[in-house]
Design a protein around this motif. Structure first.
Motif, PDB file in Angstrom:
ATOM      1  N   ARG A 224       0.829  -1.218   0.000  1.00 31.33           N
ATOM      2  CA  ARG A 224       0.000   0.000   0.000  1.00 31.33           C
ATOM      3  C   ARG A 224       0.860   1.263   0.000  1.00 31.33           C
ATOM      4  O   ARG A 224       0.531   2.238  -0.673  1.00 31.33           O
ATOM      5  CB  ARG A 224      -0.945   0.004   1.199  1.00 31.33           C
ATOM      6  N   GLN A 225       1.963   1.242   0.716  1.00 28.97           N
ATOM      7  CA  GLN A 225       2.849   2.409   0.686  1.00 28.97           C
ATOM      8  C   GLN A 225       3.387   2.621  -0.726  1.00 28.97           C
ATOM      9  O   GLN A 225       3.504   3.754  -1.182  1.00 28.97           O
ATOM     10  CB  GLN A 225       3.987   2.268   1.694  1.00 28.97           C
ATOM     11  N   GLY A 226       3.683   1.530  -1.416  1.00 25.40           N
ATOM     12  CA  GLY A 226       4.128   1.621  -2.801  1.00 25.40           C
ATOM     13  C   GLY A 226       3.059   2.187  -3.718  1.00 25.40           C
ATOM     14  O   GLY A 226       3.362   2.745  -4.773  1.00 25.40           O
ATOM     15  N   GLU A 227       1.794   2.058  -3.310  1.00 27.89           N
ATOM     16  CA  GLU A 227       0.668   2.606  -4.076  1.00 27.89           C
ATOM     17  C   GLU A 227       0.359   4.050  -3.678  1.00 27.89           C
ATOM     18  O   GLU A 227      -0.623   4.625  -4.133  1.00 27.89           O
ATOM     19  CB  GLU A 227      -0.573   1.736  -3.868  1.00 27.89           C
ATOM     20  N   GLY A 228       1.190   4.612  -2.803  1.00 30.99           N
ATOM     21  CA  GLY A 228       1.019   6.005  -2.423  1.00 30.99           C
ATOM     22  C   GLY A 228       0.242   6.262  -1.144  1.00 30.99           C
ATOM     23  O   GLY A 228      -0.103   7.402  -0.849  1.00 30.99           O
ATOM     24  N   TYR A 229      -0.046   5.229  -0.369  1.00 26.17           N
ATOM     25  CA  TYR A 229      -0.743   5.419   0.888  1.00 26.17           C
ATOM     26  C   TYR A 229       0.210   5.996   1.929  1.00 26.17           C
ATOM     27  O   TYR A 229       1.330   5.517   2.076  1.00 26.17           O
ATOM     28  CB  TYR A 229      -1.298   4.090   1.405  1.00 26.17           C
ATOM     29  N   ALA A 230      -0.265   6.986   2.668  1.00 30.47           N
ATOM     30  CA  ALA A 230       0.501   7.533   3.789  1.00 30.47           C
ATOM     31  C   ALA A 230       0.360   6.578   4.965  1.00 30.47           C
ATOM     32  O   ALA A 230      -0.747   6.126   5.271  1.00 30.47           O
ATOM     33  CB  ALA A 230      -0.032   8.902   4.168  1.00 30.47           C
ATOM     34  N   TYR A 231       1.469   6.275   5.621  1.00 37.62           N
ATOM     35  CA  TYR A 231       1.476   5.347   6.755  1.00 37.62           C
ATOM     36  C   TYR A 231       1.202   6.110   8.042  1.00 37.62           C
ATOM     37  O   TYR A 231       1.865   7.095   8.353  1.00 37.62           O
ATOM     38  CB  TYR A 231       2.849   4.662   6.829  1.00 37.62           C
TER      39      TYR A 231
END
Length: 111
Positions: free
Chosen positions: A101-108
């Motif tokens: 998901r981070q690779g998809e641009g989600y902020a952690y």
């Protein structure tokens, strides 16, 4: 806007749900994509959670929030997948889902 909330401690659930509600209020309904990934003992709330927590999760799911459970954590905690509420998505590994998901641009976000 895309946000990923990570929870691995069951006592943090009220804060996570409050943060998600505040985020949705701020950006407006439909203004974001939200995923919650539970691993470790964070998955306990999906099977042993208080009814009020499950109701809040269900309400948020109705607004498009995705709730994911780590299959490895479910197995570690002896939780059967078929015992989970129907709105829970089981993923093979929580950590892998977070990285994806981070690779998809989600902020952690880790409340």
């Amino acid at each position: 806007m895309k946000a990923l909330f990570h929870i691995n401690e069951p006592d943090r659930w009220p804060r996570v749900l409050l943060n998600i509600n505040n985020f949705i209020k701020d950006v407006g309904p439909g203004g974001t994509s939200i995923v919650v990934v539970a691993n470790g003992t964070g998955v306990l709330a999906y099977s042993q959670g208080k009814k009020e927590l499950i109701r809040q999760m269900e309400d948020l799911h109705g607004q498009g929030v995705v709730f994911a459970a780590c299959r490895n954590a479910l197995n570690m905690n002896n939780i059967r997948e078929d015992s989970l509420p129907p709105f829970i998505t089981v993923v093979p590994a929580g950590i892998t889902e977070i990285v994806k998901r981070q690779g998809e641009g989600y902020a952690y976000i880790k409340p």
